[in-house]
Design an enzyme around this catalytic site. Structure first.
Site, PDB file in Angstrom:
ATOM      1  N   LYS A   4       8.538   1.426  26.712  1.00  0.00           N
ATOM      2  CA  LYS A   4       8.401   2.250  25.506  1.00  0.00           C
ATOM      3  C   LYS A   4       6.983   2.164  24.929  1.00  0.00           C
ATOM      4  O   LYS A   4       6.255   1.211  25.193  1.00  0.00           O
ATOM      5  CB  LYS A   4       9.435   1.826  24.462  1.00  0.00           C
ATOM      6  CG  LYS A   4       9.158   0.466  23.845  1.00  0.00           C
ATOM      7  CD  LYS A   4      10.243   0.054  22.852  1.00  0.00           C
ATOM      8  CE  LYS A   4       9.941  -1.328  22.307  1.00  0.00           C
ATOM      9  NZ  LYS A   4      11.112  -1.981  21.735  1.00  0.00           N
ATOM     10  N   ARG A  88      20.201  -2.930  11.981  1.00  0.00           N
ATOM     11  CA  ARG A  88      19.155  -1.900  11.965  1.00  0.00           C
ATOM     12  C   ARG A  88      19.780  -0.599  12.429  1.00  0.00           C
ATOM     13  O   ARG A  88      19.797   0.369  11.741  1.00  0.00           O
ATOM     14  CB  ARG A  88      17.987  -2.330  12.858  1.00  0.00           C
ATOM     15  CG  ARG A  88      16.796  -1.401  12.790  1.00  0.00           C
ATOM     16  CD  ARG A  88      15.626  -1.919  13.618  1.00  0.00           C
ATOM     17  NE  ARG A  88      15.928  -1.991  15.040  1.00  0.00           N
ATOM     18  CZ  ARG A  88      15.040  -2.291  15.971  1.00  0.00           C
ATOM     19  NH1 ARG A  88      13.785  -2.546  15.632  1.00  0.00           N
ATOM     20  NH2 ARG A  88      15.375  -2.344  17.239  1.00  0.00           N
ATOM     21  N   TYR A 223     -21.724  -1.144   7.847  1.00  0.00           N
ATOM     22  CA  TYR A 223     -21.224  -0.716   6.537  1.00  0.00           C
ATOM     23  C   TYR A 223     -21.123  -1.898   5.576  1.00  0.00           C
ATOM     24  O   TYR A 223     -20.587  -2.948   5.927  1.00  0.00           O
ATOM     25  CB  TYR A 223     -19.832  -0.083   6.673  1.00  0.00           C
ATOM     26  CG  TYR A 223     -19.863   1.294   7.281  1.00  0.00           C
ATOM     27  CD1 TYR A 223     -20.462   2.361   6.621  1.00  0.00           C
ATOM     28  CD2 TYR A 223     -19.273   1.532   8.518  1.00  0.00           C
ATOM     29  CE1 TYR A 223     -20.490   3.634   7.186  1.00  0.00           C
ATOM     30  CE2 TYR A 223     -19.290   2.800   9.087  1.00  0.00           C
ATOM     31  CZ  TYR A 223     -19.904   3.851   8.415  1.00  0.00           C
ATOM     32  OH  TYR A 223     -19.919   5.088   8.974  1.00  0.00           O
ATOM     33  N   MET A 268     -15.601   2.821  12.809  1.00  0.00           N
ATOM     34  CA  MET A 268     -14.601   3.642  13.496  1.00  0.00           C
ATOM     35  C   MET A 268     -14.739   3.550  15.018  1.00  0.00           C
ATOM     36  O   MET A 268     -13.775   3.311  15.723  1.00  0.00           O
ATOM     37  CB  MET A 268     -14.725   5.094  13.016  1.00  0.00           C
ATOM     38  CG  MET A 268     -13.504   5.935  13.317  1.00  0.00           C
ATOM     39  SD  MET A 268     -13.672   7.646  12.767  1.00  0.00           S
ATOM     40  CE  MET A 268     -13.549   7.504  11.008  1.00  0.00           C
TER      41      MET A 268
HETATM   42  C1  LIG Z   1      11.457  -3.246  22.454  1.00  0.00           C
HETATM   43  C2  LIG Z   1      12.819  -3.529  22.866  1.00  0.00           C
HETATM   44  C3  LIG Z   1      13.098  -4.476  23.871  1.00  0.00           C
HETATM   45  C4  LIG Z   1      12.038  -5.354  24.488  1.00  0.00           C
HETATM   46  O1  LIG Z   1      11.720  -6.416  23.632  1.00  0.00           O
HETATM   47  P1  LIG Z   1      10.664  -7.561  24.080  1.00  0.00           P
HETATM   48  O2  LIG Z   1      10.685  -8.506  22.956  1.00  0.00           O
HETATM   49  O3  LIG Z   1       9.343  -6.869  24.213  1.00  0.00           O
HETATM   50  O4  LIG Z   1      11.146  -8.097  25.375  1.00  0.00           O
HETATM   51  C5  LIG Z   1      14.404  -4.611  24.295  1.00  0.00           C
HETATM   52  N1  LIG Z   1      15.392  -3.879  23.759  1.00  0.00           N
HETATM   53  C6  LIG Z   1      15.182  -2.981  22.775  1.00  0.00           C
HETATM   54  C7  LIG Z   1      16.327  -2.217  22.221  1.00  0.00           C
HETATM   55  C8  LIG Z   1      13.896  -2.781  22.288  1.00  0.00           C
HETATM   56  O5  LIG Z   1      13.682  -1.900  21.293  1.00  0.00           O
END
Ligand SMILES: *Cc1c(COP(=O)(O)O)cnc(C)c1O
Length: 313
Positions: A4, A88, A223, A268
């Site tokens: 992801k 959550r 800056y 930046m």
């Molecule tokens: C991001 C995520 C993971 C992976 O978590 P890590 O701590 O990076 O291993 C697993 N399951 C879900 C649902 C997640 O959102």
């Protein structure tokens, strides 16, 4: 493998190709856009939070709440996210029967039940309690599978920390993200004798020099001019900044792995270092860099902009 958010900033297409090369058959992504990018590399892809107009054949979609059920097109493959204590998203044990029922009515294919840990990376018994809750949910889901004539369910609960806490895969698969990128926070008490110290961060950020300047004692850089040269010195200006995902918090307050200091404010697209080397490694361990910015490696990694050129070495 969890891919992801652009594979935790590593580049989703590159990582998907590597996974394929190393025989990894399952992936977890955030949405349909990411699923489309990696669909050819995996047998199974779990989308964590998206509702497709048109489901893709090798993709399974997480059902994060009962209210989502009638938004999915008929015949979508889904896995029910259950709430084992993180609060959550996910359906509760009291809603699970309704979830199966409504999915059947809608014509969705329920293929799995999974949960997520909130504190597996902290020294407490919470991950254990959640795992116990998930076991109950799993037993109940198996009863419901019989009731609704579902032949097989895929169960999973473990992220990286929960995998290393348990030392083994407790269900049908694990969802490993941060550990695969070599940045599982190494806490000797949490993951005793699990070999976590052998994991090496795989992402390094390099910057190239744009300009060299010689400062006279008393001259100030960038800056706000917050860094003042104590003596005559050679300074390099480099081509990364907060637009690329670095944190301004590291301004005047961070040493690179080779020991160069960031001088003055990060701007930046630029930063200044007390060297004039052509290419400099800004960080090779997201966790150590994160510590100097009061954050975690995850935030550093996913902040690396997608346009930055990635080279696999
Ligand atoms: C991001 C995520 C993971 C992976 O978590 P890590 O701590 O990076 O291993 C697993 N399951 C879900 C649902 C997640 O959102």
């Amino acid at each position: 493998m969890v891919l992801k958010d652009n594979a935790y900033g590593h580049g989703i297409s590159l990582m998907a190709a590597l996974c394929h090369e190393y025989g990894i058959k399952k992936a977890v992504v955030r949405n349909q856009t990411e699923a489309l990018k990696v669909r050819d590399f995996f047998d199974y892809i779990l989308v964590l939070a998206d509702i497709p107009d048109e489901p893709i054949t090798n993709v399974v979609y997480a059902l994060n709440s009962i209210d989502m059920i009638d938004k999915f097109p008929k015949n979508t493959r889904v896995e029910i996210k259950v709430d084992s204590g993180m609060h959550r998203n996910g359906v509760s044990i009291y809603e699970l029967d309704s979830a199966f029922f409504l999915c059947q009515q809608r014509g969705l294919h329920v293929e799995g039940v999974f949960t997520h840990h909130r504190s597996a990376d902290e020294l407490s018994s919470e991950w254990f309690t959640q795992e116990e809750n998930f076991k109950k949910l799993k037993e109940y889901a198996l009863e419901l599978a019989k009731k609704y004539q579902i032949a097989r369910l895929n169960f999973h609960s473990q992220n990286s920390a929960a995998l290393f806490r348990a030392g083994e895969c407790l269900h049908d698969m694990v969802r490993v993200g941060i550990a695969a990128y070599g940045c599982l926070y190494e806490d000797k008490n949490l993951y005793k004798d699990r070999g976590v110290e052998q994991l090496q961060p795989v992402l390094c950020l390099f910057a190239s020099k744009i300009a060299t300047r010689t400062l006279k004692a008393g001259e100030r850089i960038g800056y706000g001019g917050i860094y003042e040269a104590e003596k005559d010195m050679v300074v390099g200006t480099y081509d990364v900044g907060y637009a690329d995902g670095l944190f301004r918090k590291a301004s005047n307050n961070y040493k690179t792995p080779e020991g160069y200091s960031i001088l003055g404010r990060i701007s930046m697209d630029n930063l200044s270092l007390d060297t004039d080397k052509e290419d400099v490694c800004i960080f090779n361990n997201a966790n150590s860099y994160a510590a100097s910015c009061d954050t975690i490696g995850y935030e550093v990694l996913v902040g690396m902009r997608a346009y930055i050129k990635r080279n696999v070495i």
